[in-house]
Design a protein around this motif. Sequence first.
Motif, PDB file in Angstrom:
ATOM      1  N   ALA A  89       0.845  -1.200   0.000  1.00 57.40           N
ATOM      2  CA  ALA A  89       0.000   0.000   0.000  1.00 57.40           C
ATOM      3  C   ALA A  89       0.875   1.242   0.000  1.00 57.40           C
ATOM      4  O   ALA A  89       2.040   1.196   0.399  1.00 57.40           O
ATOM      5  CB  ALA A  89      -0.918   0.017   1.223  1.00 57.40           C
ATOM      6  N   ALA A  90       0.279   2.338  -0.444  1.00 63.93           N
ATOM      7  CA  ALA A  90       0.889   3.665  -0.332  1.00 63.93           C
ATOM      8  C   ALA A  90      -0.082   4.533   0.456  1.00 63.93           C
ATOM      9  O   ALA A  90      -1.299   4.454   0.261  1.00 63.93           O
ATOM     10  CB  ALA A  90       1.137   4.280  -1.706  1.00 63.93           C
ATOM     11  N   VAL A  91       0.460   5.351   1.358  1.00 63.41           N
ATOM     12  CA  VAL A  91      -0.346   6.250   2.176  1.00 63.41           C
ATOM     13  C   VAL A  91       0.150   7.672   1.939  1.00 63.41           C
ATOM     14  O   VAL A  91       1.357   7.921   1.976  1.00 63.41           O
ATOM     15  CB  VAL A  91      -0.235   5.897   3.679  1.00 63.41           C
ATOM     16  N   GLU A  92      -0.785   8.575   1.696  1.00 59.63           N
ATOM     17  CA  GLU A  92      -0.442   9.984   1.510  1.00 59.63           C
ATOM     18  C   GLU A  92      -1.223  10.842   2.486  1.00 59.63           C
ATOM     19  O   GLU A  92      -2.400  10.589   2.737  1.00 59.63           O
ATOM     20  CB  GLU A  92      -0.761  10.457   0.081  1.00 59.63           C
ATOM     21  N   ILE A  93      -0.546  11.854   3.021  1.00 59.41           N
ATOM     22  CA  ILE A  93      -1.188  12.893   3.816  1.00 59.41           C
ATOM     23  C   ILE A  93      -1.285  14.100   2.887  1.00 59.41           C
ATOM     24  O   ILE A  93      -0.273  14.574   2.372  1.00 59.41           O
ATOM     25  CB  ILE A  93      -0.397  13.225   5.098  1.00 59.41           C
ATOM     26  N   VAL A  94      -2.489  14.564   2.648  1.00 61.44           N
ATOM     27  CA  VAL A  94      -2.727  15.608   1.661  1.00 61.44           C
ATOM     28  C   VAL A  94      -1.990  16.884   2.041  1.00 61.44           C
ATOM     29  O   VAL A  94      -2.040  17.337   3.182  1.00 61.44           O
ATOM     30  CB  VAL A  94      -4.242  15.882   1.507  1.00 61.44           C
ATOM     31  N   SER A  95      -1.335  17.450   1.056  1.00 57.60           N
ATOM     32  CA  SER A  95      -0.631  18.708   1.219  1.00 57.60           C
ATOM     33  C   SER A  95      -1.616  19.859   1.040  1.00 57.60           C
ATOM     34  O   SER A  95      -2.394  19.866   0.085  1.00 57.60           O
ATOM     35  CB  SER A  95       0.471  18.804   0.168  1.00 57.60           C
ATOM     36  N   ARG A  96      -1.573  20.811   1.948  1.00 59.29           N
ATOM     37  CA  ARG A  96      -2.437  21.981   1.818  1.00 59.29           C
ATOM     38  C   ARG A  96      -2.085  22.778   0.564  1.00 59.29           C
ATOM     39  O   ARG A  96      -2.946  23.333  -0.099  1.00 59.29           O
ATOM     40  CB  ARG A  96      -2.317  22.870   3.044  1.00 59.29           C
ATOM     41  N   SER A  97      -0.817  22.782   0.200  1.00 55.38           N
ATOM     42  CA  SER A  97      -0.375  23.601  -0.935  1.00 55.38           C
ATOM     43  C   SER A  97      -0.696  22.976  -2.292  1.00 55.38           C
ATOM     44  O   SER A  97      -0.709  23.679  -3.293  1.00 55.38           O
ATOM     45  CB  SER A  97       1.127  23.866  -0.833  1.00 55.38           C
ATOM     46  N   ASN A  98      -0.957  21.655  -2.353  1.00 55.98           N
ATOM     47  CA  ASN A  98      -1.194  21.014  -3.639  1.00 55.98           C
ATOM     48  C   ASN A  98      -2.091  19.781  -3.469  1.00 55.98           C
ATOM     49  O   ASN A  98      -1.674  18.663  -3.760  1.00 55.98           O
ATOM     50  CB  ASN A  98       0.150  20.632  -4.277  1.00 55.98           C
ATOM     51  N   PRO A  99      -3.338  19.946  -3.008  1.00 54.77           N
ATOM     52  CA  PRO A  99      -4.187  18.788  -2.717  1.00 54.77           C
ATOM     53  C   PRO A  99      -4.538  17.950  -3.944  1.00 54.77           C
ATOM     54  O   PRO A  99      -4.727  16.739  -3.824  1.00 54.77           O
ATOM     55  CB  PRO A  99      -5.438  19.397  -2.087  1.00 54.77           C
ATOM     56  N   ASP A 100      -4.613  18.557  -5.116  1.00 55.82           N
ATOM     57  CA  ASP A 100      -4.952  17.787  -6.317  1.00 55.82           C
ATOM     58  C   ASP A 100      -3.899  16.741  -6.650  1.00 55.82           C
ATOM     59  O   ASP A 100      -4.211  15.726  -7.275  1.00 55.82           O
ATOM     60  CB  ASP A 100      -5.149  18.707  -7.521  1.00 55.82           C
ATOM     61  N   ASP A 101      -2.661  16.962  -6.231  1.00 57.42           N
ATOM     62  CA  ASP A 101      -1.630  15.965  -6.483  1.00 57.42           C
ATOM     63  C   ASP A 101      -1.994  14.652  -5.797  1.00 57.42           C
ATOM     64  O   ASP A 101      -1.871  13.581  -6.384  1.00 57.42           O
ATOM     65  CB  ASP A 101      -0.267  16.469  -6.014  1.00 57.42           C
ATOM     66  N   ASP A 102      -2.465  14.719  -4.549  1.00 53.81           N
ATOM     67  CA  ASP A 102      -2.828  13.512  -3.805  1.00 53.81           C
ATOM     68  C   ASP A 102      -4.186  12.959  -4.229  1.00 53.81           C
ATOM     69  O   ASP A 102      -4.337  11.753  -4.414  1.00 53.81           O
ATOM     70  CB  ASP A 102      -2.828  13.794  -2.300  1.00 53.81           C
ATOM     71  N   TRP A 103      -5.184  13.819  -4.356  1.00 53.81           N
ATOM     72  CA  TRP A 103      -6.547  13.369  -4.645  1.00 53.81           C
ATOM     73  C   TRP A 103      -6.773  12.987  -6.107  1.00 53.81           C
ATOM     74  O   TRP A 103      -7.557  12.088  -6.395  1.00 53.81           O
ATOM     75  CB  TRP A 103      -7.560  14.436  -4.244  1.00 53.81           C
ATOM     76  N   VAL A 104      -6.113  13.649  -7.031  1.00 58.90           N
ATOM     77  CA  VAL A 104      -6.396  13.418  -8.456  1.00 58.90           C
ATOM     78  C   VAL A 104      -5.252  12.689  -9.154  1.00 58.90           C
ATOM     79  O   VAL A 104      -5.432  11.588  -9.679  1.00 58.90           O
ATOM     80  CB  VAL A 104      -6.704  14.763  -9.177  1.00 58.90           C
TER      81      VAL A 104
END
Length: 178
Positions: A89-104
């Motif tokens: 698995a990979a786990v990401e904590i969403v960055s406030r400065s670039n949330p689309d990188d993690d979510w999209v």
Amino acid sequence: MDDTLPGKFEVTKEGIVHDMVSPNGRHELTRAKLRKRLEKVMPEEIVAHTGEPDVEMEPEGIMRRPDIVVIAEADMEGEGSFDPRTLIAAVEIVSRSNPDDDWVIKSRDYPLIGIPVYAIFDPRTGTGAVLSDIHSTRDGPRYATRKDFMYGDTVTIADWTISTDDLPLYGNRTGDQC
């Protein structure tokens, strides 16, 4: 560039992503809490790794460094980047400065390179999702299953269930950039 410019560089299908803001304390605290919780419930030969090297699939032209990779110790041996097909698995904590990188973008790139489970924790909203079950689509491999959660819920990542209680949220302070 890694040695001269601040932040982190990763490579996607579209090109280089440069997150100029280094993770803040709340981002790092979330990562530490999740790593500890995962390692508490996983067998000893599986680790929740939070450092280098990158995860890379050269034929696809994708190189990433997830906040946490769940991987067997045996698959960490060797030189160079981790093969993404060895990750559990990979786990990401969403960055406030670039949330689309993690979510999209990562939601598209991770199934493309064969990471079977992708968990996203979003300290901006106190929510997240676990994506799994890669399947083929007209646009390439995608995750078929998405399980949304709110902080305070228990969440299952691959074969392990952990609590999301007491995970920090990003505040409105000036230093909370990430």
